[in-house]
Design a protein around this motif. Structure first.
Motif, PDB file in Angstrom:
ATOM      1  N   SER A 149      -4.175  -4.044   0.796  1.00 40.50           N
ATOM      2  CA  SER A 149      -5.106  -2.956   1.118  1.00 40.50           C
ATOM      3  C   SER A 149      -5.637  -2.280  -0.145  1.00 40.50           C
ATOM      4  O   SER A 149      -6.796  -1.875  -0.197  1.00 40.50           O
ATOM      5  CB  SER A 149      -4.412  -1.914   2.005  1.00 40.50           C
ATOM      6  OG  SER A 149      -4.058  -2.476   3.251  1.00 40.50           O
ATOM      7  N   ALA A 150      -4.776  -2.169  -1.172  1.00 45.02           N
ATOM      8  CA  ALA A 150      -5.204  -1.526  -2.415  1.00 45.02           C
ATOM      9  C   ALA A 150      -6.241  -2.366  -3.159  1.00 45.02           C
ATOM     10  O   ALA A 150      -7.007  -1.844  -3.973  1.00 45.02           O
ATOM     11  CB  ALA A 150      -3.996  -1.290  -3.316  1.00 45.02           C
TER      12      ALA A 150
ATOM     13  N   LEU B 237      -8.726  -4.012  -1.713  1.00 39.99           N
ATOM     14  CA  LEU B 237     -10.010  -4.037  -1.007  1.00 39.99           C
ATOM     15  C   LEU B 237     -11.129  -3.261  -1.699  1.00 39.99           C
ATOM     16  O   LEU B 237     -12.265  -3.759  -1.786  1.00 39.99           O
ATOM     17  CB  LEU B 237      -9.797  -3.528   0.425  1.00 39.99           C
ATOM     18  CG  LEU B 237     -10.859  -3.913   1.461  1.00 39.99           C
ATOM     19  CD1 LEU B 237     -11.061  -5.412   1.506  1.00 39.99           C
ATOM     20  CD2 LEU B 237     -10.445  -3.393   2.836  1.00 39.99           C
ATOM     21  N   PRO B 238     -10.882  -2.036  -2.215  1.00 42.91           N
ATOM     22  CA  PRO B 238     -11.982  -1.315  -2.870  1.00 42.91           C
ATOM     23  C   PRO B 238     -12.482  -1.982  -4.143  1.00 42.91           C
ATOM     24  O   PRO B 238     -13.543  -1.599  -4.653  1.00 42.91           O
ATOM     25  CB  PRO B 238     -11.357   0.058  -3.198  1.00 42.91           C
ATOM     26  CG  PRO B 238     -10.197   0.187  -2.282  1.00 42.91           C
ATOM     27  CD  PRO B 238      -9.672  -1.197  -2.110  1.00 42.91           C
ATOM     28  N   ARG B 239     -11.736  -2.948  -4.662  1.00 43.99           N
ATOM     29  CA  ARG B 239     -12.183  -3.688  -5.837  1.00 43.99           C
ATOM     30  C   ARG B 239     -13.065  -4.872  -5.454  1.00 43.99           C
ATOM     31  O   ARG B 239     -13.648  -5.527  -6.329  1.00 43.99           O
ATOM     32  CB  ARG B 239     -10.960  -4.190  -6.617  1.00 43.99           C
ATOM     33  CG  ARG B 239      -9.996  -3.091  -7.073  1.00 43.99           C
ATOM     34  CD  ARG B 239     -10.448  -2.433  -8.343  1.00 43.99           C
ATOM     35  NE  ARG B 239     -10.333  -3.353  -9.469  1.00 43.99           N
ATOM     36  CZ  ARG B 239      -9.212  -3.555 -10.174  1.00 43.99           C
ATOM     37  NH1 ARG B 239      -8.112  -2.849  -9.865  1.00 43.99           N
ATOM     38  NH2 ARG B 239      -9.180  -4.392 -11.173  1.00 43.99           N
TER      39      ARG B 239
ATOM     40  N   SER C  76      -8.467   4.124   6.929  1.00 47.28           N
ATOM     41  CA  SER C  76      -8.174   3.202   5.831  1.00 47.28           C
ATOM     42  C   SER C  76      -9.230   3.319   4.736  1.00 47.28           C
ATOM     43  O   SER C  76      -8.907   3.333   3.545  1.00 47.28           O
ATOM     44  CB  SER C  76      -8.126   1.755   6.356  1.00 47.28           C
ATOM     45  OG  SER C  76      -7.063   1.583   7.263  1.00 47.28           O
TER      46      SER C  76
ATOM     47  N   ASP D 228      -7.517   4.640  -8.375  1.00 50.01           N
ATOM     48  CA  ASP D 228      -6.931   3.303  -8.302  1.00 50.01           C
ATOM     49  C   ASP D 228      -5.448   3.293  -8.638  1.00 50.01           C
ATOM     50  O   ASP D 228      -4.685   2.500  -8.082  1.00 50.01           O
ATOM     51  CB  ASP D 228      -7.686   2.351  -9.246  1.00 50.01           C
ATOM     52  CG  ASP D 228      -7.371   0.890  -8.965  1.00 50.01           C
ATOM     53  OD1 ASP D 228      -7.478   0.481  -7.795  1.00 50.01           O
ATOM     54  OD2 ASP D 228      -6.988   0.165  -9.903  1.00 50.01           O
TER      55      ASP D 228
ATOM     56  N   ARG E 242      -3.515   4.072  -5.365  1.00 51.64           N
ATOM     57  CA  ARG E 242      -3.889   3.437  -4.100  1.00 51.64           C
ATOM     58  C   ARG E 242      -2.737   2.650  -3.480  1.00 51.64           C
ATOM     59  O   ARG E 242      -2.545   2.659  -2.260  1.00 51.64           O
ATOM     60  CB  ARG E 242      -5.082   2.501  -4.313  1.00 51.64           C
ATOM     61  CG  ARG E 242      -6.423   3.221  -4.340  1.00 51.64           C
ATOM     62  CD  ARG E 242      -7.571   2.256  -4.466  1.00 51.64           C
ATOM     63  NE  ARG E 242      -8.841   2.963  -4.516  1.00 51.64           N
ATOM     64  CZ  ARG E 242      -9.843   2.653  -5.335  1.00 51.64           C
ATOM     65  NH1 ARG E 242      -9.702   1.649  -6.189  1.00 51.64           N
ATOM     66  NH2 ARG E 242     -10.958   3.342  -5.319  1.00 51.64           N
TER      67      ARG E 242
ATOM     68  N   LEU F   1     -16.407  -0.309   3.168  1.00 51.84           N
ATOM     69  CA  LEU F   1     -14.974  -0.310   3.450  1.00 51.84           C
ATOM     70  C   LEU F   1     -14.660  -0.167   4.941  1.00 51.84           C
ATOM     71  O   LEU F   1     -13.766  -0.870   5.446  1.00 51.84           O
ATOM     72  CB  LEU F   1     -14.279   0.798   2.654  1.00 51.84           C
ATOM     73  CG  LEU F   1     -14.103   0.516   1.153  1.00 51.84           C
ATOM     74  CD1 LEU F   1     -13.522   1.745   0.456  1.00 51.84           C
ATOM     75  CD2 LEU F   1     -13.195  -0.694   0.928  1.00 51.84           C
TER      76      LEU F   1
ATOM     77  N   ASN G 208     -12.508  -3.031   6.873  1.00 49.09           N
ATOM     78  CA  ASN G 208     -11.284  -2.728   7.604  1.00 49.09           C
ATOM     79  C   ASN G 208     -11.411  -3.074   9.084  1.00 49.09           C
ATOM     80  O   ASN G 208     -10.444  -3.516   9.710  1.00 49.09           O
ATOM     81  CB  ASN G 208     -10.931  -1.250   7.439  1.00 49.09           C
ATOM     82  CG  ASN G 208     -10.355  -0.945   6.069  1.00 49.09           C
ATOM     83  OD1 ASN G 208      -9.350  -1.508   5.671  1.00 49.09           O
ATOM     84  ND2 ASN G 208     -10.997  -0.052   5.324  1.00 49.09           N
TER      85      ASN G 208
ATOM     86  N   GLN H   1      -1.152   3.357   0.209  1.00 49.61           N
ATOM     87  CA  GLN H   1      -1.178   2.316   1.231  1.00 49.61           C
ATOM     88  C   GLN H   1       0.229   1.996   1.716  1.00 49.61           C
ATOM     89  O   GLN H   1       0.435   1.634   2.879  1.00 49.61           O
ATOM     90  CB  GLN H   1      -1.859   1.058   0.686  1.00 49.61           C
ATOM     91  CG  GLN H   1      -3.357   1.198   0.472  1.00 49.61           C
ATOM     92  CD  GLN H   1      -4.108   1.532   1.737  1.00 49.61           C
ATOM     93  OE1 GLN H   1      -3.757   1.082   2.821  1.00 49.61           O
ATOM     94  NE2 GLN H   1      -5.157   2.340   1.604  1.00 49.61           N
TER      95      GLN H   1
ATOM     96  N   GLN I 269      -8.717   4.373   0.799  1.00 53.40           N
ATOM     97  CA  GLN I 269      -9.111   3.438  -0.250  1.00 53.40           C
ATOM     98  C   GLN I 269     -10.176   4.009  -1.167  1.00 53.40           C
ATOM     99  O   GLN I 269     -10.201   3.719  -2.368  1.00 53.40           O
ATOM    100  CB  GLN I 269      -9.609   2.130   0.393  1.00 53.40           C
ATOM    101  CG  GLN I 269      -8.504   1.354   1.089  1.00 53.40           C
ATOM    102  CD  GLN I 269      -9.041   0.391   2.139  1.00 53.40           C
ATOM    103  OE1 GLN I 269     -10.210   0.468   2.545  1.00 53.40           O
ATOM    104  NE2 GLN I 269      -8.198  -0.513   2.596  1.00 53.40           N
TER     105      GLN I 269
END
Length: 435
Positions: free
Chosen positions: A132-133, A135-137, A355, A364, A367, A144, A148, A371, A359
Motif C-alpha cells: 500500500s505504501a 502505491l503513491p509512487r 486508503s 513518504d 506511509r 489513488l 484502491n 498502512q 497514502q
C-alpha cells in the motif's frame, strides 16, 4: 456511451505498467489465497472433528497479523520497499509450498498446520502495508481512489470466487491441490514485484532513518495524534466495523429468521456473499470516485449509507422472523440481502477514499507505518464486531443487535464529524503526475 464510461471503474491507474502488472497478478493470486483460506479450516476440521480447533485459526491468524503488520510498516519506512515485497512474496510462496507438502505427506498434526498458518500471516502482515505504501509512487494522487477501488474489487471478487472454486475442487482433487494452486499463482505476484523499480524511502533533508523497532512503531501512532484528519480516517472505520458488521449473526439469522437448516443453506450463503458482492458491484461502477475532491465528506456519507443499510437489514430480519408465511419471509430475505449489497458498495467506496487519504496526506517516510496501522484496524475491527454482536444478540436478539448497531454507526459518525470538522472539510490537491 460517454455517460456509461464515466460510471464504470476508472482504469487510468492501469496505464502505469507497474501497477498494471501488480493488479493483473492479484486477479489470480487473490483467488489462490482464498483457496488456502478455505482449505486450512477444512483440513483442521477433517483432522480433529472439532470446531474449537477451527476457531484457533482466528488467534493464530490475527496475532501475527497485528504484530507483523505494525512491524512491517516500520520496515517499509526504512528499507527499499521493492526488496521487502520480493522477500515477503518468496516467504508466502514458501509457506504455501509447505502447506502443500504437509498435506501430500498426510499430516494430521493440527499444531503443525496452525503454526504454518501463523507464519504465513506474518509474511502477509509485512507484505500488505509495504504494498500500500508503494502505491503513491506509481500513480498520481488524484488516481489513488480509483487504484484502491480496482484493488478492492479484485480482492472482494476473489473472496466470492475462491470459496466457490474450493467447494468444487475439494471433493474431486482433495485439499493438497488447493495448496498447490495457491503456491503456483503466487509466482505471478513475484514476477510483478521483481519488475518494480527501486522503492527507497523518500525523506526530507536531514531526516535519518530510524531502526524499525518498537520506538519506530510508536512514532507512527504519535504522527497520527498530530494529524487529526488521518486519525479520524481510522476512527470512523472502527465505528463502522465494530458497531455495524453483523456477520457473526448470519448463521443464527439464516436459521431462525429465514428458517434455513442449522448447517447452512441458501439463506446462509446469500447473507455471507452479499457484502462482498456489493463491494464488487461498487468497484465495477466506481468511476465517480476519481471525480470527488471532498474526500472527507465522501467518507462520512459512505459510512452513513453503510449504517443506514445495516439498519434496513436489521429491520428486515426482525420482520421476517415474525412471519409464518414462507413467501413473505423470502421477500424479506431479498430485502435483507439487498441492504447488505448496498452496504458492501458503500464500504468499498469508503475504503477507497480512506486508503487514498492515508497514502496522499502522509509523508513518504511514515506511509509504511500508517498502512501497518490500517491493516491492523481493518483486520481487527470485524473480529471485535463478532464478539460484540454475539454478546448483544444473546441479550436482545439478532434483529435488535443488528438494527441497534446500524443506529450507533449513524449517531457516532455524525458526532465524530461534528467533533472534527477539519475531516469533513478535507479535500485533495490535484497533482500533475505520480509522486
Amino acid at each position: 456511451m460517454s455517460r456509461l464510461r464515466s460510471l464504470v471503474a476508472d482504469t487510468r491507474p492501469l496505464e502505469n505498467p507497474h501497477f498494471k502488472r501488480l493488479w493483473r497478478a492479484n486477479i489470480v493470486t487473490v483467488v489462490g489465497a482464498q483457496l488456502t483460506v478455505v482449505a486450512v479450516p477444512a483440513q483442521i476440521y477433517a483432522d480433529t472433528g472439532s470446531s474449537a480447533y477451527v476457531g484457533l485459526t482466528g488467534v493464530f491468524g490475527l496475532v501475527p497479523l497485528v504484530v507483523f503488520g505494525l512491524w512491517g510498516g516500520a520496515l517499509a519506512d526504512v528499507f527499499d520497499r521493492r526488496t521487502i515485497l520480493i522477500c515477503t512474496t518468496v516467504g508466502l510462496i514458501g509457506t504455501s509450498g509447505l502447506f502443500w507438502l504437509q498435506s501430500a505427506l498426510g499430516n494430521t498434526n493440527v499444531w503443525v498446520l496452525l503454526s504454518l498458518f501463523a507464519v504465513q500471516q506474518a509474511f502477509f502482515g509485512v507484505n500488505q502495508p509495504t504494498r500500500s505504501a508503494v502505491l503513491p509512487r506509481l500513480v498520481p494522487i488524484e488516481q489513488l481512489p480509483a487504484a484502491n477501488a480496482l484493488n478492492s474489487t479484485v480482492f472482494m471478487a476473489g473472496g466470492i470466487a475462491g470459496p466457490l472454486v474450493a467447494g468444487a475442487l475439494i471433493p474431486v482433487f482433495g485439499l493438497q491441490w488447493l495448496y498447490l494452486i495457491d503456491t503456483v499463482t503466487l509466482l505471478a505476484t513475484l514476477s510483478a514485484v521483481v519488475r518494480l523499480p527501486s522503492m527507497a524511502v523518500e525523506r526530507a533533508a536531514g531526516v535519518a532513518a530510524r531502526a524499525p523497532g518498537l520506538r519506530s512503531v510508536v512514532e507512527g501512532f504519535t504522527y497520527l495524534r498530530g494529524h487529526p484528519v488521518l486519525l479520524m480516517s481510522f476512527l470512523v472505520d472502527i465505528i463502522a466495523m465494530v458497531f455495524g458488521m453483523p456477520r457473526a449473526l448470519f448463521p443464527e439469522i439464516a436459521h431462525e429468521s429465514f428458517r434455513g437448516p442449522e448447517e447452512g443453506g441458501i439463506a446462509f450463503a446469500l447473507l455471507f456473499a452479499a457484502i462482498p458482492a456489493g463491494a464488487v458491484i461498487g468497484g465495477v461502477f466506481s468511476g465517480w470516485v476519481s471525480r470527488v475532491s471532498a474526500q472527507g465528506r465522501a467518507v462520512v456519507v459512505c459510512i452513513l449509507v453503510w449504517g443506514g443499510a445495516i439498519i434496513g437489514f436489521g429491520l428486515a430480519v426482525g420482520i421476517a422472523g415474525a412471519q409464518d408465511d414462507v413467501g413473505v419471509r423470502h421477500a424479506f430475505l431479498v430485502v435483507a440481502v439487498l441492504m447488505l449489497v448496498v452496504g458492501g458498495a458503500a464500504d468499498m467506496a469508503s475504503s477507497a477514499f480512506r486508503s487514498a487519504m492515508l497514502q496522499a496526506a502522509a509523508t513518504d517516510e511514515v506511509r509504511g507505518r500508517l498502512q501497518g496501522i490500517f491493516i491492523v484496524v481493518v483486520a481487527g475491527g470485524p473480529r471485535v464486531a463478532d464478539v460484540a454482536h454475539g454478546a448483544a444478540a444473546a441479550g436482545v436478539g439478532t434483529a435488535v443487535a443488528a438494527t441497534g448497531g446500524g443506529v450507533l454507526v449513524v449517531v457516532l459518525t455524525v458526532v465524530a464529524a461534528l467533533a472534527v470538522p477539519s475531516f469533513v472539510r478535507y479535500r485533495i490537491t490535484r497533482a500533475a503526475g505520480p509522486v
